[in-house]
Design a protein around this motif. Structure first.
Motif, PDB file in Angstrom:
ATOM      1  N   ARG A 436     -13.304  16.051  -1.036  1.00  0.00           N
ATOM      2  CA  ARG A 436     -13.729  14.750  -1.530  1.00  0.00           C
ATOM      3  C   ARG A 436     -13.049  14.435  -2.859  1.00  0.00           C
ATOM      4  N   SER A 437     -12.961  15.444  -3.727  1.00  0.00           N
ATOM      5  CA  SER A 437     -12.328  15.209  -5.027  1.00  0.00           C
ATOM      6  C   SER A 437     -10.849  14.858  -4.867  1.00  0.00           C
ATOM      7  N   ASP A 438     -10.194  15.449  -3.842  1.00  0.00           N
ATOM      8  CA  ASP A 438      -8.796  15.100  -3.563  1.00  0.00           C
ATOM      9  C   ASP A 438      -8.684  13.620  -3.178  1.00  0.00           C
ATOM     10  N   ILE A 439      -9.625  13.176  -2.342  1.00  0.00           N
ATOM     11  CA  ILE A 439      -9.607  11.781  -1.883  1.00  0.00           C
ATOM     12  C   ILE A 439      -9.873  10.823  -3.045  1.00  0.00           C
ATOM     13  N   VAL A 440     -10.867  11.154  -3.871  1.00  0.00           N
ATOM     14  CA  VAL A 440     -11.187  10.298  -5.018  1.00  0.00           C
ATOM     15  C   VAL A 440      -9.983  10.170  -5.948  1.00  0.00           C
ATOM     16  N   GLY A 441      -9.330  11.297  -6.248  1.00  0.00           N
ATOM     17  CA  GLY A 441      -8.162  11.260  -7.116  1.00  0.00           C
ATOM     18  C   GLY A 441      -7.032  10.424  -6.530  1.00  0.00           C
ATOM     19  N   TYR A 442      -6.832  10.570  -5.232  1.00  0.00           N
ATOM     20  CA  TYR A 442      -5.778   9.811  -4.538  1.00  0.00           C
ATOM     21  C   TYR A 442      -6.067   8.303  -4.594  1.00  0.00           C
ATOM     22  N   VAL A 443      -7.318   7.926  -4.338  1.00  0.00           N
ATOM     23  CA  VAL A 443      -7.681   6.505  -4.361  1.00  0.00           C
ATOM     24  C   VAL A 443      -7.511   5.927  -5.766  1.00  0.00           C
ATOM     25  N   MET A 444      -7.964   6.666  -6.779  1.00  0.00           N
ATOM     26  CA  MET A 444      -7.849   6.182  -8.161  1.00  0.00           C
ATOM     27  C   MET A 444      -6.390   6.029  -8.588  1.00  0.00           C
ATOM     28  N   ARG A 445      -5.565   7.017  -8.244  1.00  0.00           N
ATOM     29  CA  ARG A 445      -4.138   6.966  -8.641  1.00  0.00           C
ATOM     30  C   ARG A 445      -3.410   5.829  -7.928  1.00  0.00           C
ATOM     31  N   SER A 446      -3.702   5.650  -6.646  1.00  0.00           N
ATOM     32  CA  SER A 446      -2.958   4.685  -5.841  1.00  0.00           C
ATOM     33  C   SER A 446      -3.382   3.242  -6.095  1.00  0.00           C
ATOM     34  N   SER A 447      -4.674   3.043  -6.393  1.00  0.00           N
ATOM     35  CA  SER A 447      -5.186   1.677  -6.518  1.00  0.00           C
ATOM     36  C   SER A 447      -5.468   1.246  -7.943  1.00  0.00           C
ATOM     37  N   GLY A 448      -5.645   2.232  -8.832  1.00  0.00           N
ATOM     38  CA  GLY A 448      -5.938   1.903 -10.224  1.00  0.00           C
ATOM     39  C   GLY A 448      -7.396   1.602 -10.502  1.00  0.00           C
ATOM     40  N   LEU A 480      -3.646   0.975  -1.056  1.00  0.00           N
ATOM     41  CA  LEU A 480      -3.608   2.257  -0.344  1.00  0.00           C
ATOM     42  C   LEU A 480      -2.720   2.204   0.895  1.00  0.00           C
ATOM     43  N   ASN A 481      -2.666   1.066   1.538  1.00  0.00           N
ATOM     44  CA  ASN A 481      -1.922   0.938   2.794  1.00  0.00           C
ATOM     45  C   ASN A 481      -0.427   1.195   2.573  1.00  0.00           C
ATOM     46  N   GLY A 482       0.094   2.183   3.265  1.00  0.00           N
ATOM     47  CA  GLY A 482       1.517   2.506   3.150  1.00  0.00           C
ATOM     48  C   GLY A 482       1.839   3.583   2.139  1.00  0.00           C
ATOM     49  N   THR A 483       0.806   4.051   1.397  1.00  0.00           N
ATOM     50  CA  THR A 483       1.045   5.146   0.450  1.00  0.00           C
ATOM     51  C   THR A 483       1.160   6.468   1.203  1.00  0.00           C
ATOM     52  N   THR A 484       1.519   7.508   0.476  1.00  0.00           N
ATOM     53  CA  THR A 484       1.687   8.827   1.089  1.00  0.00           C
ATOM     54  C   THR A 484       0.626   9.792   0.582  1.00  0.00           C
ATOM     55  N   PHE A 485       0.013  10.542   1.508  1.00  0.00           N
ATOM     56  CA  PHE A 485      -0.975  11.561   1.162  1.00  0.00           C
ATOM     57  C   PHE A 485      -0.668  12.817   1.967  1.00  0.00           C
ATOM     58  N   CYS A 486      -0.483  13.916   1.256  1.00  0.00           N
ATOM     59  CA  CYS A 486      -0.153  15.200   1.906  1.00  0.00           C
ATOM     60  C   CYS A 486       1.070  15.067   2.818  1.00  0.00           C
ATOM     61  N   GLY A 487       2.045  14.291   2.361  1.00  0.00           N
ATOM     62  CA  GLY A 487       3.297  14.174   3.096  1.00  0.00           C
ATOM     63  C   GLY A 487       3.279  13.227   4.273  1.00  0.00           C
TER      64      GLY A 487
END
Length: 507
Positions: A436-448, A480-487
């Motif tokens: 969950r923490s990985d997802i939260v960090g990814y959402v915050m970084r990608s969307s601001g 988020l759409n079109g970003t990269t997560f875990c390759g």
């Protein structure tokens, strides 16, 4: 100076403090309360577990009258969990002063928060993003704010709240008292202090003071497969209210599952668990519906419960600082506490590193000595059980009333999805192993967006579902759409209303 009534605190606050079981001020309270009550701005270096919440809360409500229609105290915190913890502590402190407290944060409906603000309140505790949202919508006003508190300022900066913090600071009245607390003293933190305060007093708590003198520290030499037997001996010694720390999420799950099967009432928290489950578990632990909580370091950060009698380091931490934070969960607010650390033959060098870091000695005990150590406090436990029983009765009555209202207005239909939250579906399957923490960090970084605008996370076999404030849902989804997560490239879409967090096909 050792008692609260010698720090310039009024009698009604002192009465509530005594009923909360606080007997002696912590070091940060001794340093900060007299200066704060004198009206001075304050810049404090203190971490969770030092009593800083009690310090700034006592100052803020001690210097303001209750009964205001708009807030006289505004407290900024980085997360919704901390907002609730701080709010609950202030409600306990103001039992006899009757200050009204409202907590505001993202990932929750506006309706209840707006209702509280419209009813009139003295103290608002909230995350920066939601504070600004409510202000811009005309529900929250700063004209009467006399006390401004910035708690865990370093964490708010790490989460990208600097602009929001500056915006709020600029909106509150210039003639106010500002209290700012941070675990670190970086140049950026000092810059915030300089532009928000006038000649602040600096107070700090050194790392050795993070562990109160009232914590008795022991270590037990055990074999890896002998830890559970020693843990049972500790549990059998008065059935203490305890937190068990493990170094891995797997060990947390293993202990929780094993002890649950034995019929032991136990809770567990770690970073992979949905936020609503963690919150529910912590509430149950606070309410004494379970006496044991097993946790990882990250999940237990900010765990603010005063009546924990014992901490067990099931896995000895490698870092001395992590050790001090763990055992600082007990021995709080003038109460005694006990800490045990299990040390395997390969970990025997860790105890000297803890002792050097704290400049204190940790006593070695054998398994046979554990029954002779006083861990539990029966009188204190009885007091908390009685108090929580009253709270439970009130909560049940309120729940019955709410259910009855829904029954009249909706019949047997399920309530609709909260209009203030939108669920975004991401094609991130469980097999990727993301937490969950990985997802939260990814959402915050990608969307601001900030963490306060993110609600629950559900990780399913095929997709991951993220709750976000409806006000930022469209922007977040597009970002988020079109970003990269875990390759792999991620597709984002609004999840259909019928999707639930528990997937039909469990893995």
């Amino acid at each position: 100076m050792s008692l609260f009534n010698e720090l310039g605190i009024n009698k009604r606050l002192c009465k509530a403090i005594a009923e909360m079981g606080w007997t002696e001020p912590t070091p940060i309270q001794l340093q900060s309360i007299p200066e704060g009550m004198a009206g001075k701005d304050m810049f404090g270096q203190a971490q969770t577990g030092t009593g800083k919440t009690g310090a700034y809360s006592i100052v803020a409500v001690g210097r303001t009258k209750s009964g205001s229609s708009t807030p006289t105290t505004l407290i900024m915190v980085p997360t919704r969990e901390l907002a609730e913890q701080v709010s609950n502590e202030i409600r306990n402190l103001t039992k006899y002063t009757h200050h009204a407290v409202v907590s505001v944060y993202g990932g929750a409906p506006y309706s209840e928060q707006v209702k509280g603000l419209k009813a009139g309140c003295d103290v608002v505790v909230g995350t920066p993003g939601r504070i600004i949202d409510l202000c811009e919508k005309g529900y929250l006003h700063f004209d009467t704010v006399k006390e401004l508190v910035l708690d865990e300022a370093d964490r708010m900066l790490d989460m990208g709240f600097i602009d929001d913090m500056d915006k709020i600071i600029a909106m509150v009245p210039e003639h106010r008292q500002t209290l700012m607390f941070s675990a670190t003293m970086s140049d950026e933190i000092r810059a915030v202090a300089e532009r928000s305060m006038k000649d602040p007093i600096e107070v700090s708590v050194s790392h050795d003071s993070l562990v109160p003198e009232l914590v008795k520290q022991y270590y037990v030499e055990v074999k890896r497969n002998g830890k559970m037997d020693v843990l049972r001996d500790i549990m059998a010694n008065g059935n203490p209210k305890m937190v068990i720390f493990c170094s891995t999420k797997k060990m947390v799950d293993d202990l929780y599952e094993g002890m649950s099967k034995e019929g032991i009432s136990i809770g567990a928290i770690h970073g992979d668990m949905p936020q609503n489950r963690r919150e529910r578990t912590i509430r149950g632990f606070k309410a004494n519906r379970m006496n044991i909580l097993v946790a990882t370091d990250v999940a237990a950060r900010g765990l603010d419960i005063d009546n924990i009698e014992c901490v067990v380091n099931y896995d000895a931490p490698l870092d001395p600082e992590a050790y001090t934070h763990r055992i600082g969960r007990t021995g709080r607010a003038g109460r005694t506490g006990v800490a045990f650390t299990f040390v395997t033959p390969r970990e025997d060098r860790r105890i000297p590193s803890y002792e050097e870091y704290m400049d204190r000695t940790i006593e070695r005990v054998s398994r046979k000595q554990i029954p002779k150590i006083q861990i539990s406090n029966p009188e204190l436990k009885a007091m908390h059980v009685e108090e929580e029983s009253k709270h439970d009765s009130a909560r049940k009555s309120k729940r019955v009333e709410v259910v009855a209202k829904h029954a009249v207005s909706k019949g047997n239909q399920r309530a609709p999805r909260d209009a203030d939250l939108t669920v975004i579906a991401l094609d991130i399957p469980k097999e990727l192993g993301a937490s969950r923490s990985d997802i939260v960090g990814y959402v915050m970084r990608s969307s601001g967006i900030g963490e306060d605008k993110i609600g629950r996370i559900g990780i399913g076999n095929v997709s991951t579902f993220v709750e976000v404030d409806a006000s930022v849902a469209s922007v977040t989804m597009k970002a988020l759409n079109g970003t990269t997560f875990c390759g792999r490239k991620v597709r984002a879409s609004i999840a259909p209303a019928k999707v639930r967090y528990k997937q039909k096909n469990k893995g």
